[in-house]
Design an enzyme around this catalytic site. Structure first.
Site, PDB file in Angstrom:
ATOM      1  N   THR A 215       0.956  -1.104  -0.103  1.00 40.42           N
ATOM      2  CA  THR A 215      -0.031   0.003  -0.071  1.00 40.42           C
ATOM      3  C   THR A 215       0.908   1.342  -0.193  1.00 40.42           C
ATOM      4  OG1 THR A 215      -1.803  -1.163   1.225  1.00 40.42           O
ATOM      5  CG2 THR A 215      -1.565   1.399   1.761  1.00 40.42           C
ATOM      6  N   ARG A 243     -14.388  -7.989   0.434  1.00 43.87           N
ATOM      7  CA  ARG A 243     -13.563  -7.675   1.655  1.00 43.87           C
ATOM      8  C   ARG A 243     -12.873  -6.284   1.403  1.00 43.87           C
ATOM      9  NH1 ARG A 243      -7.984  -5.924   2.501  1.00 43.87           N
ATOM     10  NH2 ARG A 243      -7.490  -6.387   4.690  1.00 43.87           N
ATOM     11  N   GLY A 269      -4.881  -5.143   7.424  1.00 39.80           N
ATOM     12  CA  GLY A 269      -5.939  -4.098   7.473  1.00 39.80           C
ATOM     13  C   GLY A 269      -6.856  -4.352   8.594  1.00 39.80           C
TER      14      GLY A 269
HETATM   15  N1  ASP Z   1      -3.863  -2.436   4.617  1.00 41.50           N
HETATM   16  C1  ASP Z   1      -3.967  -2.968   3.282  1.00 41.50           C
HETATM   17  C2  ASP Z   1      -5.200  -3.845   3.682  1.00 41.50           C
HETATM   18  O1  ASP Z   1      -5.550  -4.390   4.441  1.00 41.50           O
HETATM   19  C3  ASP Z   1      -2.946  -3.649   2.891  1.00 41.50           C
HETATM   20  C4  ASP Z   1      -1.500  -2.979   2.884  1.00 41.50           C
HETATM   21  O2  ASP Z   1      -1.287  -2.172   3.735  1.00 41.50           O
HETATM   22  O3  ASP Z   1      -0.892  -3.396   2.058  1.00 41.50           O
HETATM   23  O4  ASP Z   1      -6.033  -4.016   2.794  1.00 41.50           O
END
Ligand code: ASP
Length: 349
Positions: A215, A243, A269
């Site tokens: 992310t 999701r 997340g």
């Molecule tokens: N936080 C993001 C999620 O759970 C994933 C990530 O940080 O890459 O969708």
């Protein structure tokens, strides 16, 4: 006479010590920044031994390119919101990160994007979840904030809103990258044999713990003293059933408040939602008077870790102090202060 000279010397030494102490205090204080910016490109099991020199250079130069875009906006008197948006655009357009081009695949083999942005001055916020055709999801989050009466739009409706706002729309194939597709295939191969008796996927936890969360996020302070933060992601590989993670959740993935700080999260997340990680850091500053550093440490190293969550945050406070805190092996990150000094990091120091 000797006694007077002796007393005078003692007083002189004592006052010299006191001055030295004060000077030490002053020099260890971070001077207030007129403006500053911090970014991340995801946290996770990022180990030097698994990284080639070429990949390391590629990540570092993309992080630098992205942060310089935001830095220039801030330097020229632009808003922290613009700096956050435009900086994230660069990372969304790069296949290196799990956002925009390069987003991970869902169980159905599609790419579904989540994003959010928050204005620390007004506490306005915008978010989008599960979109499939918007090239730059952070632009959509911004449009939700600026051009709609809502905070979060999702799915088809959000894609339609983006079209109505004349945002750049692409064919879903635009988001395809071979490496992300391979990751999906790997997970699916394991999945075939490993459903446990609860119907849950038993390998899932271990698999997530070992993953890299790519992310992207940014937090910035502008010359007017306004803070902003934003986050954009493809979520987690093999996600299904619509999701949604923390990235588009205000308070979990993104938070900004001029009185405290601006925060962008990355990681597993579900735990960031349960811990309300971004808001919790701000709340500890507001209610307990903690510094940004102390609040971030408490939330990531203590609270999130005890909960079983993995990941990290980047954050900035109203004085331009910047923090990158994570409990994973690494987090792609970079900072720039008002003097144009750049730092870039990938692994734990
Ligand atoms: N936080 C993001 C999620 O759970 C994933 C990530 O940080 O890459 O969708």
């Amino acid at each position: 006479m000797k006694k007077i000279i002796f007393l005078w010397s003692v007083l002189f030494i004592l006052s010299a010590c006191k001055n030295a102490e004060n000077n030490t205090e002053k020099t260890t204080e971070t001077p207030k920044q007129e403006f500053a910016i911090i970014i991340h490109g995801g946290a996770g099991t990022i180990l030097k031994k698994n990284m080639s020199a070429e990949m390391e250079t590629a990540y570092k130069s993309k992080l630098e390119e992205a942060i310089r875009v935001g830095y220039d906006i801030l330097k020229n008197g632009g808003s922290s919101l613009d700096a956050v948006t435009k900086t994230i655009n660069i990372m969304e357009d790069s296949p290196l990160f799990n956002a925009g081009k390069g987003a991970v695949f869902t169980n159905e083999g599609t790419n579904e994007h989540d994003a959010s942005i928050m204005d620390g001055k007004t506490l306005n916020a915008g978010a989008s979840a599960g979109t499939t055709t918007v090239k730059n999801p952070i632009d959509l989050a911004r449009a939700v904030m600026d051009k709609s009466p809502h905070v979060m739009l999702s799915g088809k409706g959000a894609d339609t809103f983006a079209e109505e706002q004349s945002l750049q729309i692409v064919d879903p194939n635009y988001f395809y990258t071979e490496s992300r597709f391979k990751s999906l295939q790997n997970i699916k191969d394991k999945e075939k044999t490993e459903l446990d008796h609860d119907g849950k996927i038993s390998f899932y936890d271990a698999d997530i713990k070992n993953s890299k969360f790519g992310t992207v996020g940014c937090a910035a302070l502008d010359k007017k003293g306004n803070l902003a933060a934003g986050t954009s992601t493809g979520g987690m590989t093999n996600k299904r059933w619509g999701r949604i993670g923390d990235s588009p959740i205000i308070g979990a993935g993104t938070y900004a408040n001029n009185n405290t700080c601006a925060v962008s999260s990355t990681g597993w997340g579900e735990y960031f939602i349960r811990g309300m990680v971004a808001y919790d850091i701000s709340a500890l500053m507001a209610y307990k008077g903690l510094s940004l550093k102390a609040a971030s440490k408490e939330v990531i190293q203590n609270k999130l870790t005890k909960l079983g969550g993995t990941g990290g945050i980047v954050a900035i406070d109203k004085n331009g102090n910047m923090v990158a805190e994570f409990n994973t092996a690494g987090m792609y990150r970079a900072t720039m202060n008002d003097k144009g000094e750049l730092t870039i990091g990938i692994y734990k120091e």
